[in-house]
Enzyme design. Structure first.
Site, short mmCIF file in Angstrom:
data_model
loop_
_atom_site.label_atom_id
_atom_site.label_comp_id
_atom_site.label_asym_id
_atom_site.label_seq_id
_atom_site.Cartn_x
_atom_site.Cartn_y
_atom_site.Cartn_z
N TRP A 138 18.78 54.36 58.33
CA TRP A 138 17.47 54.25 58.82
C TRP A 138 16.47 54.11 57.46
CZ3 TRP A 138 13.26 57.17 57.51
CH2 TRP A 138 12.25 57.05 58.19
N HIS A 139 17.25 54.58 56.61
CA HIS A 139 15.90 54.36 55.01
C HIS A 139 16.25 53.62 54.08
CE1 HIS A 139 16.45 59.25 55.58
NE2 HIS A 139 15.74 60.01 54.93
N GLY A 140 16.73 52.64 54.36
CA GLY A 140 16.94 51.34 54.36
C GLY A 140 18.01 50.34 54.35
N PHE A 154 10.63 53.38 53.85
CA PHE A 154 11.33 52.80 54.98
C PHE A 154 10.47 52.74 56.70
CE2 PHE A 154 12.60 56.69 51.55
CZ PHE A 154 13.43 55.76 50.77
N SER A 200 21.26 58.03 59.93
CA SER A 200 20.41 58.23 59.12
C SER A 200 19.71 58.03 57.96
CB SER A 200 20.37 59.90 59.35
OG SER A 200 19.25 60.58 57.85
#
Length: 482
Positions: free
Chosen positions: A324-326, A482, A321
């Site tokens: 996934w954000h960056g 994102f 997770s």
């Protein structure tokens, strides 16, 4: 195209009017939505249309093949084709430079040097969101939980539906796709609720988030020049900035979809009223959390199995997770911190303890509930430091400054909006959200709970406050990156 611009204020009513002129034809309405969605997306950069169209076409064809194929080996090959293409495109645009830079850094420690292969890659807006949306479609068909769409137009507009295209909610095909096949009719309730939710989303974005950002940017850009109390205040304001920004986007997206007769899932359920970290993650970015739960956490074992496996699964889900954000180690560290904070709740088997809203049926929470809310908020704010910092070293430096300086001093910082006014507006937002915490959004059903005059007076005040910031610099939503 940004929701908080005059461009969108012109775009939305034009599409709304044209769309409802053809209320007798679902097919024409879907074509209008598809063209409007592609226009909306092309407003940023028309070249990125090719990527979303390619992803749409490939998953549409793979979905049809999965629906008619009974041989398990062939079905696995088709599924892996979808996974490799979609995640490959996402990985190239989002993570190519990250892996190249870290590869060079790792080998440079051993004395090896490589030429600079870093590319100037522009991240397509919303690619993380629509990629996960198309992946859930093919995975559900593979699992025999969904029938493939026969209509390419229906599937294409499901992938590109402009209200939630660039920052969610990440809708499942089983929920949203059937809505493109049903007759839609305009009614007063949907329009009024949709406009009300859009208004509340604009307030959270333009009034709360954007003004918190002004303060937060000044402090995080120069933490060494601030007192400890200013640093603490900036972290708290960032918590409200990211909440107002992202939940504000979700409110506008859900409200806009409702104007066209569609129901999108709730993406935020008042997460800062959570009593532990597990409840927070059930209420924050619900569409992404539930996506990872259903397509990653549960398949690898979830909270079943040995203690070691449970711990592993928690770290996997939070680290993925975070990534996934960056493409930054700060996001991985942020995910790892959340995993650490989550483990005690899981291991004590209290992760499903708070399934209902806090203080349900009561005006005020108990002292015990209030204490849990405050402690949870402190933990969340601590993790936000790593989310916001430019790198891990800067995050630890920021934390060090907090404890080295005058943490009990009254914060003083000159900004374009006074700190007292900003805190008052945050307090207003929090009170309104506390009142509506049992609803899908804070102002839901206000038409039935307030007489006309005070209700319209309240709307007028919100519009006036929003109007005060209409001429400030337009700011993109945080999750667009994102």
């Amino acid at each position: 195209m940004l929701f908080n611009t005059f461009d969108f204020a012109l775009f939305l009513p034009v599409v709304f009017i044209v769309y409802w002129l053809f209320k007798r034809s679902i097919k024409i309405q879907n074509v209008i939505l598809l063209l409007a969605s592609y226009f909306f997306y092309a407003w940023w950069d028309w070249r990125f249309l090719g990527i979303i169209i390619l992803s749409t076409l490939v998953d549409y064809l793979i979905g049809l093949q999965l629906g008619s194929e009974s041989r398990q080996l062939k079905r696995k090959i088709l599924l892996w084709g979808s996974l490799i293409l979609n995640l490959g495109i996402l990985g190239f645009f989002k993570y190519f430079n990250f892996f190249i830079d870290n590869f060079k850094d790792a080998f440079s420690l051993m004395g090896a040097h490589f030429p600079d292969y870093t590319l100037n890659i522009l991240l397509p807006v919303g690619i993380s969101f629509y990629t996960f949306q198309t992946l859930s479609y093919t995975i559900d068909i593979y699992r025999n939980q969904l029938k493939p769409s026969k209509s390419f137009i229906d599937f294409a507009v499901y992938v590109s539906f402009f209200p939630q295209l660039v920052a969610g909610p990440i809708e499942r095909a089983s929920s949203l796709l059937p809505q493109f096949k049903r007759n839609r009719s305009i009614n007063h309730s949907d329009v009024s609720e949709g406009l009300r939710q859009i208004l509340w989303g604009l307030f959270k974005k333009m009034v709360i988030a954007d003004n918190c950002a002004e303060y937060v940017n000044i402090v995080f850009n120069d933490p060494g020049g601030q007192s400890g109390s200013v640093l603490v205040l900036a972290v708290i304001l960032f918590a409200f900035q990211i909440y107002g920004d992202f939940s504000g986007y979700s409110d506008i997206a859900i409200g806009t979809a409702r104007l066209f007769g569609f129901r999108l899932m709730q993406n935020f359920a008042f997460p800062y009223f959570s009593r532990d970290i597990a409840e927070f993650w059930r209420r924050w970015h619900i569409s992404l959390s539930s996506w990872f739960r259903d397509y990653l956490y549960v398949p690898i074992g979830g909270s079943r199995g040995s203690l070691i496996n449970q711990i592993r699964n928690v770290f996997v889900i939070f680290l993925v997770s975070g990534f996934w954000h960056g493409a930054n180690w700060t996001f991985l560290f942020w995910g790892g911190l959340n995993a650490i904070f989550f483990l005690p709740v899981l291991l004590r088997k209290r992760n499903r303890l708070h399934l209902d809203v806090v203080a349900k049926g009561r005006i005020f929470p108990s002292y015990n509930e209030l204490g849990k809310i405050i402690i949870t908020f402190i933990f969340i704010c601590f993790t936000w430091i790593f989310f916001r910092a430019r790198n891990i070293a800067a995050a630890f430096e920021y934390i060090g400054y907090i404890f080295d300086r005058g943490i009990y001093d009254i914060p003083q910082l000159d900004t374009l909006i006074s700190t007292k006014m900003l805190i008052s507006l945050i307090g207003l937002m929090s009170l309104i959200e506390w009142r509506g915490r049992t609803k899908l959004y804070a102002l839901e059903g206000l038409e039935n709970s307030l007489p006309q005059f005070p209700r319209w007076s309240f709307y007028s005040i919100l519009i006036f406050i929003i109007g005060m910031y209409m001429y400030t610099e337009e700011t993109a939503f945080i999750y667009f990156q994102f």
